[in-house]
Design a protein around this motif. Structure first.
Motif, PDB file in Angstrom:
ATOM      1  N   VAL A   8     -12.753 -95.617  32.609  1.00 36.03           N
ATOM      2  CA  VAL A   8     -13.290 -94.862  32.876  1.00 36.03           C
ATOM      3  C   VAL A   8     -13.555 -94.219  34.195  1.00 36.03           C
ATOM      4  O   VAL A   8     -13.113 -94.579  35.297  1.00 36.03           O
ATOM      5  N   ARG A   9     -13.235 -92.925  34.189  1.00 36.89           N
ATOM      6  CA  ARG A   9     -13.039 -91.547  34.770  1.00 36.89           C
ATOM      7  C   ARG A   9     -13.655 -90.030  34.515  1.00 36.89           C
ATOM      8  O   ARG A   9     -13.494 -90.423  33.410  1.00 36.89           O
ATOM      9  N   THR A  10     -15.198 -90.269  35.034  1.00 27.64           N
ATOM     10  CA  THR A  10     -15.720 -88.810  34.082  1.00 27.64           C
ATOM     11  C   THR A  10     -15.606 -87.600  34.060  1.00 27.64           C
ATOM     12  O   THR A  10     -15.400 -86.799  33.123  1.00 27.64           O
ATOM     13  N   SER A  11     -15.424 -87.299  35.780  1.00 26.94           N
ATOM     14  CA  SER A  11     -15.138 -85.944  36.535  1.00 26.94           C
ATOM     15  C   SER A  11     -14.357 -86.383  36.998  1.00 26.94           C
ATOM     16  O   SER A  11     -13.795 -87.227  38.016  1.00 26.94           O
ATOM     17  N   SER A  12     -13.824 -85.378  37.988  1.00 29.26           N
ATOM     18  CA  SER A  12     -13.897 -83.362  36.688  1.00 29.26           C
ATOM     19  C   SER A  12     -12.849 -82.948  36.608  1.00 29.26           C
ATOM     20  O   SER A  12     -11.989 -84.107  36.363  1.00 29.26           O
ATOM     21  N   LEU A  13     -12.535 -81.666  36.343  1.00 24.21           N
ATOM     22  CA  LEU A  13     -11.593 -81.701  35.551  1.00 24.21           C
ATOM     23  C   LEU A  13     -10.350 -82.085  36.400  1.00 24.21           C
ATOM     24  O   LEU A  13      -9.529 -82.286  35.663  1.00 24.21           O
ATOM     25  N   GLY A  14     -10.045 -81.211  37.778  1.00 25.37           N
ATOM     26  CA  GLY A  14      -8.611 -82.195  37.938  1.00 25.37           C
ATOM     27  C   GLY A  14      -8.533 -82.753  38.202  1.00 25.37           C
ATOM     28  O   GLY A  14      -7.394 -83.682  38.357  1.00 25.37           O
ATOM     29  N   ASP A  15      -9.438 -84.076  38.489  1.00 23.88           N
ATOM     30  CA  ASP A  15      -9.553 -85.380  39.004  1.00 23.88           C
ATOM     31  C   ASP A  15      -8.572 -86.003  37.345  1.00 23.88           C
ATOM     32  O   ASP A  15      -7.970 -86.422  37.377  1.00 23.88           O
ATOM     33  N   LEU A  16      -9.635 -85.537  36.155  1.00 22.80           N
ATOM     34  CA  LEU A  16      -8.814 -85.582  34.682  1.00 22.80           C
ATOM     35  C   LEU A  16      -8.104 -85.961  35.128  1.00 22.80           C
ATOM     36  O   LEU A  16      -6.438 -86.769  34.386  1.00 22.80           O
ATOM     37  N   VAL A  17      -7.205 -84.306  35.118  1.00 21.41           N
ATOM     38  CA  VAL A  17      -5.979 -84.126  35.544  1.00 21.41           C
ATOM     39  C   VAL A  17      -4.957 -84.783  35.773  1.00 21.41           C
ATOM     40  O   VAL A  17      -3.740 -85.684  35.116  1.00 21.41           O
ATOM     41  N   HIS A  18      -5.490 -85.167  36.689  1.00 22.22           N
ATOM     42  CA  HIS A  18      -4.499 -86.369  38.116  1.00 22.22           C
ATOM     43  C   HIS A  18      -4.800 -87.884  37.307  1.00 22.22           C
ATOM     44  O   HIS A  18      -3.783 -88.786  37.842  1.00 22.22           O
ATOM     45  N   MET A  19      -4.840 -87.995  36.233  1.00 22.83           N
ATOM     46  CA  MET A  19      -5.500 -89.122  35.773  1.00 22.83           C
ATOM     47  C   MET A  19      -3.860 -89.463  34.845  1.00 22.83           C
ATOM     48  O   MET A  19      -3.676 -90.648  34.704  1.00 22.83           O
ATOM     49  N   LEU A  20      -3.882 -88.094  34.331  1.00 27.83           N
ATOM     50  CA  LEU A  20      -3.198 -88.669  33.208  1.00 27.83           C
ATOM     51  C   LEU A  20      -1.339 -89.250  33.468  1.00 27.83           C
ATOM     52  O   LEU A  20      -1.094 -90.027  32.428  1.00 27.83           O
ATOM     53  N   PRO A  21      -0.874 -88.865  34.549  1.00 25.05           N
ATOM     54  CA  PRO A  21       0.213 -89.892  34.743  1.00 25.05           C
ATOM     55  C   PRO A  21       0.583 -91.154  34.916  1.00 25.05           C
ATOM     56  O   PRO A  21       1.589 -91.937  34.412  1.00 25.05           O
ATOM     57  N   ASP A 258      -7.206 -73.859  44.544  1.00 30.06           N
ATOM     58  CA  ASP A 258      -7.344 -74.635  44.822  1.00 30.06           C
ATOM     59  C   ASP A 258      -9.035 -75.217  43.358  1.00 30.06           C
ATOM     60  O   ASP A 258      -9.917 -75.267  44.197  1.00 30.06           O
ATOM     61  N   SER A 259      -8.421 -75.827  41.707  1.00 30.49           N
ATOM     62  CA  SER A 259      -9.021 -75.805  41.761  1.00 30.49           C
ATOM     63  C   SER A 259      -8.515 -76.323  39.961  1.00 30.49           C
ATOM     64  O   SER A 259      -7.338 -76.721  40.467  1.00 30.49           O
ATOM     65  N   GLY A 260      -9.243 -77.743  39.826  1.00 31.31           N
ATOM     66  CA  GLY A 260      -8.756 -77.399  38.736  1.00 31.31           C
ATOM     67  C   GLY A 260      -7.774 -77.492  37.132  1.00 31.31           C
ATOM     68  O   GLY A 260      -6.937 -78.252  36.586  1.00 31.31           O
ATOM     69  N   LEU A 261      -8.138 -75.590  37.453  1.00 26.23           N
ATOM     70  CA  LEU A 261      -6.633 -74.907  36.466  1.00 26.23           C
ATOM     71  C   LEU A 261      -5.594 -75.234  36.211  1.00 26.23           C
ATOM     72  O   LEU A 261      -5.103 -75.027  36.067  1.00 26.23           O
ATOM     73  N   THR A 262      -5.785 -75.142  38.183  1.00 27.44           N
ATOM     74  CA  THR A 262      -4.806 -74.785  38.553  1.00 27.44           C
ATOM     75  C   THR A 262      -3.967 -76.084  38.953  1.00 27.44           C
ATOM     76  O   THR A 262      -3.080 -76.016  38.547  1.00 27.44           O
ATOM     77  N   HIS A 263      -4.326 -76.876  38.734  1.00 27.08           N
ATOM     78  CA  HIS A 263      -3.821 -77.928  39.279  1.00 27.08           C
ATOM     79  C   HIS A 263      -3.673 -78.824  37.210  1.00 27.08           C
ATOM     80  O   HIS A 263      -1.990 -79.009  36.976  1.00 27.08           O
ATOM     81  N   LEU A 264      -4.333 -77.772  36.731  1.00 27.86           N
ATOM     82  CA  LEU A 264      -3.415 -78.643  34.893  1.00 27.86           C
ATOM     83  C   LEU A 264      -1.968 -77.452  34.884  1.00 27.86           C
ATOM     84  O   LEU A 264      -1.368 -78.155  34.042  1.00 27.86           O
ATOM     85  N   SER A 265      -2.298 -75.954  35.020  1.00 27.78           N
ATOM     86  CA  SER A 265      -0.747 -75.597  35.326  1.00 27.78           C
ATOM     87  C   SER A 265       0.192 -76.179  35.722  1.00 27.78           C
ATOM     88  O   SER A 265       1.174 -76.733  35.321  1.00 27.78           O
ATOM     89  N   ALA A 266       0.612 -76.831  36.776  1.00 24.95           N
ATOM     90  CA  ALA A 266       1.069 -77.860  37.261  1.00 24.95           C
ATOM     91  C   ALA A 266       1.656 -78.869  36.509  1.00 24.95           C
ATOM     92  O   ALA A 266       2.743 -79.214  36.115  1.00 24.95           O
ATOM     93  N   GLY A 267       0.606 -79.646  35.763  1.00 23.03           N
ATOM     94  CA  GLY A 267       0.559 -81.083  34.887  1.00 23.03           C
ATOM     95  C   GLY A 267       1.106 -80.560  34.150  1.00 23.03           C
ATOM     96  O   GLY A 267       1.943 -80.766  33.220  1.00 23.03           O
ATOM     97  N   LEU A 268       0.748 -78.960  33.199  1.00 27.48           N
ATOM     98  CA  LEU A 268       2.126 -78.238  32.236  1.00 27.48           C
ATOM     99  C   LEU A 268       3.562 -78.167  32.367  1.00 27.48           C
ATOM    100  O   LEU A 268       4.257 -77.949  31.401  1.00 27.48           O
ATOM    101  N   GLY A 269       3.618 -78.159  33.946  1.00 23.53           N
ATOM    102  CA  GLY A 269       5.041 -78.022  33.765  1.00 23.53           C
ATOM    103  C   GLY A 269       5.621 -76.450  34.478  1.00 23.53           C
ATOM    104  O   GLY A 269       6.742 -76.579  34.552  1.00 23.53           O
ATOM    105  N   ARG A 270       4.369 -75.694  34.369  1.00 27.02           N
ATOM    106  CA  ARG A 270       4.923 -74.253  34.571  1.00 27.02           C
ATOM    107  C   ARG A 270       5.095 -74.129  36.312  1.00 27.02           C
ATOM    108  O   ARG A 270       4.414 -74.513  37.154  1.00 27.02           O
ATOM    109  N   PRO A 271       5.150 -73.255  37.042  1.00 27.30           N
ATOM    110  CA  PRO A 271       5.447 -72.664  38.529  1.00 27.30           C
ATOM    111  C   PRO A 271       4.115 -72.187  38.634  1.00 27.30           C
ATOM    112  O   PRO A 271       3.942 -71.440  38.088  1.00 27.30           O
ATOM    113  N   THR A 272       3.981 -73.058  39.890  1.00 30.03           N
ATOM    114  CA  THR A 272       2.466 -72.875  40.139  1.00 30.03           C
ATOM    115  C   THR A 272       2.122 -72.650  41.461  1.00 30.03           C
ATOM    116  O   THR A 272       2.916 -73.857  42.015  1.00 30.03           O
TER     117      THR A 272
END
Length: 329
Positions: A8-21, A258-272
């Protein structure tokens, strides 16, 4: 024997990205796991990207609270209640620990795990768990989530975070464009236009075109004003999260607030490069398999010179790439 797990983790964008590991950890250490995930409908694409997730169960809190007593909202909540009560889980893991997530947890069948009162942002939430776990508050969000999952499921995690997003990076040549994210959910996160222009000039000196992310009409207008008079730039239209992830995965570098999409970029392995102005990177630093820099602090934005120096360092690392972790089963 299958171990049925509900996250159970409903939001937000950056928080869900942080969940993936944490999902990668579970897949690695609990090989018979069958993981479902309850997520806000607007972010449901994110858990669906991870190969370890069996089913995403959408909720619509953000839409329901605008019309809580409408016939449609009541019917959708009833459908969710029926779906949750019709399944038996071995572990129900609330990784949000808010009263709005408790509303969901109370409708589930299974042993309910969550943070103890000293670890949760809303301590009252801890009253509704069968098993409570202590997780130190002042540490990066990704580590907190990995720690909570490990405590609930009885293993110890190790190694760098694996976001499970390798599918986005296959067969990408990383053409010469940079992605820019100049918008944020709050105006106090915004960075001065003259600093952005210094960054644009520097990126274009490397021969890169610029792609600007913007979602709602306000962000679109801000992005167009920011890019006025600049050649070799493109303000991207509003896209799905999956299409946005593809753009980020194909970028040579990403610079954003500092936004969810910036954290997503880092999670995708791109220089961020992340620009922090109204929040601290102590709890939400950028993390990923590529170069990352979390610059600034609450009340103290980084200078353009600091960001440009980080860009130079990030681009230098591209000549010495590191291999991403193998995808989780």
């Amino acid at each position: 024997m299958t171990t049925r797990i509900l996250i159970v983790r409903t939001s937000s964008l950056g928080d869900l990205v942080h969940m993936l590991p944490a999902m990668s950890d579970i897949a690695r250490h609990v090989p018979d796991a069958r993981i479902d995930w309850v997520a806000e409908e607007s972010f449901a694409e994110i858990p669906a990207w991870h190969p370890a997730i069996h089913e995403v169960i959408p909720v619509a809190h953000r839409r329901w609270r605008k019309h809580w007593w409408s016939a449609r909202s009541r019917a959708e909540r009833a459908q969710l209640r029926q779906a949750l009560r019709g399944r038996e889980y071995d572990v129900v893991l609330d990784m949000q620990a808010l009263l709005k997530s408790i509303w969901i947890v109370r409708q589930t069948r299974g042993t309910r795990h969550g943070l103890d009162r000293r670890s949760a942002r809303e301590p009252l939430a801890s009253l509704f768990y069968d098993v409570r776990h202590k997780v130190e508050f002042w540490q990066p969000a990704i580590i907190r989530q990995r720690t909570l999952a490990a405590s609930a499921l009885g293993y110890q995690f190790e190694g760098p975070p694996d976001f499970g997003l390798q599918a986005f990076s296959r067969d990408i040549l990383h053409p010469g464009y940079a992605v820019i994210m100049p918008s944020a959910s709050r105006d106090d996160k915004l960075w001065p236009s003259q600093d952005w222009h210094a960054v644009f000039k520097h990126l274009q000196s490397y021969g890169m075109t610029l792609k600007i992310l913007a979602g709602n009409p306000t962000e679109q207008a801000r992005a167009k004003q920011l890019m006025q008079g600049w050649d070799h730039t493109q303000v991207l239209p509003r896209m799905s999260l999956t299409d946005t992830a593809r753009e980020l995965a194909g970028a040579r570098i990403m610079v954003g607030l500092d936004s969810g999409l910036t954290h997503l970029s880092a999670g995708l392995g791109r220089p961020t490069i992340g620009i922090y102005k109204a929040s601290t990177p102590v709890r939400t630093p950028l993390q990923g398999s590529g170069y990352t820099a979390s610059l600034g602090e609450r009340g103290q934005a980084p200078s353009a010179h600091t960001v440009i120096s980080a860009i130079d360092q990030a681009l230098q690392t591209l000549s010495q790439p590191t291999m991403p972790p193998e995808p989780s089963a």
